[in-house]
Design an enzyme around this catalytic site. Sequence first.
Site, mmCIF file in Angstrom:
data_model
loop_
_atom_site.group_PDB
_atom_site.id
_atom_site.type_symbol
_atom_site.label_atom_id
_atom_site.label_comp_id
_atom_site.label_asym_id
_atom_site.label_seq_id
_atom_site.Cartn_x
_atom_site.Cartn_y
_atom_site.Cartn_z
ATOM 1 N N GLN A 294 -4.262 -2.760 -14.391
ATOM 2 C CA GLN A 294 -2.944 -2.852 -13.757
ATOM 3 C C GLN A 294 -3.034 -3.815 -12.580
ATOM 4 O O GLN A 294 -3.814 -3.591 -11.655
ATOM 5 C CB GLN A 294 -2.509 -1.461 -13.267
ATOM 6 C CG GLN A 294 -1.143 -1.439 -12.601
ATOM 7 C CD GLN A 294 -0.759 -0.041 -12.135
ATOM 8 O OE1 GLN A 294 -1.571 0.667 -11.539
ATOM 9 N NE2 GLN A 294 0.471 0.357 -12.415
ATOM 10 N N HIS B 184 -6.977 1.210 -6.888
ATOM 11 C CA HIS B 184 -7.023 2.622 -7.287
ATOM 12 C C HIS B 184 -7.545 2.802 -8.706
ATOM 13 O O HIS B 184 -7.580 1.865 -9.489
ATOM 14 C CB HIS B 184 -5.643 3.289 -7.137
ATOM 15 C CG HIS B 184 -4.603 2.796 -8.099
ATOM 16 N ND1 HIS B 184 -3.785 1.723 -7.843
ATOM 17 C CD2 HIS B 184 -4.249 3.230 -9.343
ATOM 18 C CE1 HIS B 184 -2.975 1.525 -8.875
ATOM 19 N NE2 HIS B 184 -3.231 2.427 -9.800
ATOM 20 N N GLU C 99 -5.167 7.948 -8.799
ATOM 21 C CA GLU C 99 -3.816 8.192 -9.283
ATOM 22 C C GLU C 99 -3.892 9.156 -10.466
ATOM 23 O O GLU C 99 -4.736 8.994 -11.347
ATOM 24 C CB GLU C 99 -3.189 6.861 -9.746
ATOM 25 C CG GLU C 99 -1.788 6.999 -10.323
ATOM 26 C CD GLU C 99 -1.228 5.664 -10.844
ATOM 27 O OE1 GLU C 99 -1.895 4.626 -10.702
ATOM 28 O OE2 GLU C 99 -0.117 5.695 -11.405
ATOM 29 N N HIS D 114 -6.072 3.691 -16.289
ATOM 30 C CA HIS D 114 -6.116 2.284 -15.894
ATOM 31 C C HIS D 114 -6.807 2.132 -14.550
ATOM 32 O O HIS D 114 -7.043 3.116 -13.846
ATOM 33 C CB HIS D 114 -4.702 1.674 -15.844
ATOM 34 C CG HIS D 114 -3.786 2.279 -14.811
ATOM 35 N ND1 HIS D 114 -2.906 3.298 -15.086
ATOM 36 C CD2 HIS D 114 -3.607 1.983 -13.486
ATOM 37 C CE1 HIS D 114 -2.224 3.605 -13.988
ATOM 38 N NE2 HIS D 114 -2.633 2.822 -13.002
ATOM 39 N N GLU E 57 4.515 -5.237 -11.221
ATOM 40 C CA GLU E 57 3.213 -4.990 -11.832
ATOM 41 C C GLU E 57 3.149 -5.458 -13.270
ATOM 42 O O GLU E 57 4.162 -5.611 -13.947
ATOM 43 C CB GLU E 57 2.909 -3.490 -11.806
ATOM 44 C CG GLU E 57 3.947 -2.688 -12.575
ATOM 45 C CD GLU E 57 3.451 -1.294 -12.942
ATOM 46 O OE1 GLU E 57 3.611 -0.406 -12.113
ATOM 47 O OE2 GLU E 57 2.926 -1.121 -14.051
HETATM 48 CO CO CO Z 1 -1.643 2.696 -11.208
#
Ligand code: CO
Length: 154
Positions: A73, A97, A147, A21, A57
Amino acid sequence: MEDAPSRIGQDLADLVLGIDHVGVAVANLDEAVRRFEALLGLRVVHAERNDEQGVVEAMLARPEGTEGQTQLQLLAPLGSDSPVARFLDRRGPGLQHLAVRVRDIDRATAVLTDRGVRLIYDSPRTGTRGSRINFVHPTDAGGVLIELVEHPHS
Ligand code: CO
């Protein structure tokens, strides 16, 4: 002489499964969900509050199924000491990210640490949907916060 970098690269090629994501920092989650649903035709396929990460989130994807899809996300801070709150203060809303799906986060982080790559956490923490996550320090990743995500079923 051994070709260490390419051997490590090979290890990671076996461990990294793809882009999971993209994380976008937002000030207001409901407003951002409405914006990205309207803009891209995506739907919320999952939402949760993660107190450890200091975020609320939503994961957005195409409505007909999430299997193997790269998701969007949206992350809003829960408090002013949340990393996402600090990001918003410094840079405003936007790309925060890039998340890659890994087969075995313990092995992936060991390979990276061996190579001198710095990770944010000493050991994986809990991410979306009970996943195990860690982050590569952006200084060691061309300015990108990466991530690493290991899903429970992977
Ligand atoms: Co994330």
